[in-house]
Design a protein around this motif. Sequence first.
Motif, PDB file in Angstrom:
ATOM      1  N   MET A  19      -4.757   1.034   3.384  1.00  0.00           N
ATOM      2  CA  MET A  19      -3.464   1.338   3.970  1.00  0.00           C
ATOM      3  C   MET A  19      -2.807   0.079   4.544  1.00  0.00           C
ATOM      4  SD  MET A  19      -1.541   3.839   4.322  1.00  0.00           S
ATOM      5  CE  MET A  19       0.073   3.864   4.945  1.00  0.00           C
ATOM      6  N   ILE A  20      -3.617  -0.759   5.178  1.00  0.00           N
ATOM      7  CA  ILE A  20      -3.058  -1.977   5.764  1.00  0.00           C
ATOM      8  C   ILE A  20      -2.500  -2.892   4.677  1.00  0.00           C
ATOM      9  CG2 ILE A  20      -3.587  -4.060   7.103  1.00  0.00           C
ATOM     10  CD1 ILE A  20      -5.587  -2.333   8.710  1.00  0.00           C
ATOM     11  N   GLY A  21      -3.196  -2.970   3.552  1.00  0.00           N
ATOM     12  CA  GLY A  21      -2.696  -3.767   2.436  1.00  0.00           C
ATOM     13  C   GLY A  21      -1.340  -3.286   1.971  1.00  0.00           C
ATOM     14  N   ARG A  22      -1.170  -1.993   1.925  1.00  0.00           N
ATOM     15  CA  ARG A  22       0.127  -1.432   1.517  1.00  0.00           C
ATOM     16  C   ARG A  22       1.213  -1.764   2.534  1.00  0.00           C
ATOM     17  NH1 ARG A  22       1.692   3.727  -1.744  1.00  0.00           N
ATOM     18  NH2 ARG A  22       3.921   3.443  -1.588  1.00  0.00           N
ATOM     19  N   ILE A  45       1.322  -4.366   4.424  1.00  0.00           N
ATOM     20  CA  ILE A  45       1.642  -5.787   4.209  1.00  0.00           C
ATOM     21  C   ILE A  45       2.618  -5.927   3.042  1.00  0.00           C
ATOM     22  CG2 ILE A  45       0.719  -8.019   3.431  1.00  0.00           C
ATOM     23  CD1 ILE A  45      -1.889  -7.258   4.923  1.00  0.00           C
ATOM     24  N   LEU A  46       2.312  -5.291   1.923  1.00  0.00           N
ATOM     25  CA  LEU A  46       3.156  -5.408   0.737  1.00  0.00           C
ATOM     26  C   LEU A  46       4.567  -4.861   0.964  1.00  0.00           C
ATOM     27  CD1 LEU A  46       0.571  -4.446  -2.008  1.00  0.00           C
ATOM     28  CD2 LEU A  46       1.588  -6.701  -1.629  1.00  0.00           C
ATOM     29  N   ILE A  85       0.201 -12.595   8.243  1.00  0.00           N
ATOM     30  CA  ILE A  85      -0.783 -12.989   9.255  1.00  0.00           C
ATOM     31  C   ILE A  85      -0.406 -12.404  10.614  1.00  0.00           C
ATOM     32  CG2 ILE A  85      -1.720 -14.956  10.550  1.00  0.00           C
ATOM     33  CD1 ILE A  85      -1.513 -16.556   7.878  1.00  0.00           C
ATOM     34  N   ALA A  86       0.861 -12.479  10.973  1.00  0.00           N
ATOM     35  CA  ALA A  86       1.319 -11.915  12.245  1.00  0.00           C
ATOM     36  C   ALA A  86       1.046 -10.411  12.295  1.00  0.00           C
ATOM     37  CB  ALA A  86       2.804 -12.207  12.456  1.00  0.00           C
ATOM     38  N   LEU A  87       1.314  -9.724  11.202  1.00  0.00           N
ATOM     39  CA  LEU A  87       1.061  -8.288  11.143  1.00  0.00           C
ATOM     40  C   LEU A  87      -0.434  -7.998  11.287  1.00  0.00           C
ATOM     41  CD1 LEU A  87       2.526  -5.407  10.111  1.00  0.00           C
ATOM     42  CD2 LEU A  87       0.924  -5.882   8.279  1.00  0.00           C
ATOM     43  N   LEU A  88      -1.263  -8.749  10.579  1.00  0.00           N
ATOM     44  CA  LEU A  88      -2.706  -8.522  10.640  1.00  0.00           C
ATOM     45  C   LEU A  88      -3.272  -8.798  12.033  1.00  0.00           C
ATOM     46  CD1 LEU A  88      -3.743  -9.951   7.176  1.00  0.00           C
ATOM     47  CD2 LEU A  88      -3.893  -7.568   7.922  1.00  0.00           C
ATOM     48  N   LYS A  89      -2.663  -9.717  12.752  1.00  0.00           N
ATOM     49  CA  LYS A  89      -3.103  -9.990  14.125  1.00  0.00           C
ATOM     50  C   LYS A  89      -2.667  -8.878  15.077  1.00  0.00           C
ATOM     51  CE  LYS A  89      -3.495 -15.003  13.854  1.00  0.00           C
ATOM     52  NZ  LYS A  89      -2.985 -16.305  14.312  1.00  0.00           N
ATOM     53  N   TYR A 124      -8.527 -10.269   3.654  1.00  0.00           N
ATOM     54  CA  TYR A 124      -7.229 -10.196   2.996  1.00  0.00           C
ATOM     55  C   TYR A 124      -6.951 -11.558   2.369  1.00  0.00           C
ATOM     56  CZ  TYR A 124      -6.671  -6.086   5.927  1.00  0.00           C
ATOM     57  OH  TYR A 124      -6.846  -4.877   6.540  1.00  0.00           O
ATOM     58  N   VAL A 125      -6.692 -11.560   1.076  1.00  0.00           N
ATOM     59  CA  VAL A 125      -6.336 -12.780   0.376  1.00  0.00           C
ATOM     60  C   VAL A 125      -4.823 -12.762   0.230  1.00  0.00           C
ATOM     61  CG1 VAL A 125      -6.636 -14.146  -1.718  1.00  0.00           C
ATOM     62  CG2 VAL A 125      -8.528 -12.741  -0.850  1.00  0.00           C
TER      63      VAL A 125
END
Length: 177
Positions: A1-4, A6-7, A17-21, A31-32
């Motif tokens: 879900m997090i990957g989606r 991001i996309l 990166i800001a979102l993942l933090k 995450y690549v």
Amino acid sequence: MIGRIILESCSIVKEAIALLKAIPHRHSFSYVLLDKHGEKKVVEASPRKIAVHDAHICTNHFTYLTKENRYRMDDSIHRYTLMEQQSRHVSDSYQAFRMLNDTDKGVFSEKYGAWAGTLHTALYLPKIQSTWLALGGNRKPFIFNFSQWLKGTNTRVKQIKGELNANQGFVNMKYIT
């Protein structure tokens, strides 16, 4: 879900990166990230910490957040080493795809019984907005022209088919008896 997420909401690596933090993580995941400007990072995320670093290879173990790794990493480390060795001889996108998808190269894993098998191979070329995808090993890539799709050109492909060398079914499969 997090990957989606991001996309759908990030256009450059810095935003991702800001979102993942900012977003909480229930499990550890790598995450690549790669954007159309050629910026690339690997983000190691766990419920406790996030590490961002430069890398051109990533498998199923952390290289910075090592305390977050599972106790069994031999296969992941082995595939990482194979990619390091073989990537020296990769000179184009197709060779990179073959390194990841050909079962005789050792990177593609068929260890489905141990929940460690490779389901798909994906190659992203953001500068030309193209995605290559194959389900299962030893497959030719389906090449999706993302640029044309963004311009409104519909793809005629309704389904991407592949085959896994697995004895057990997957949760989303319909069983035929």
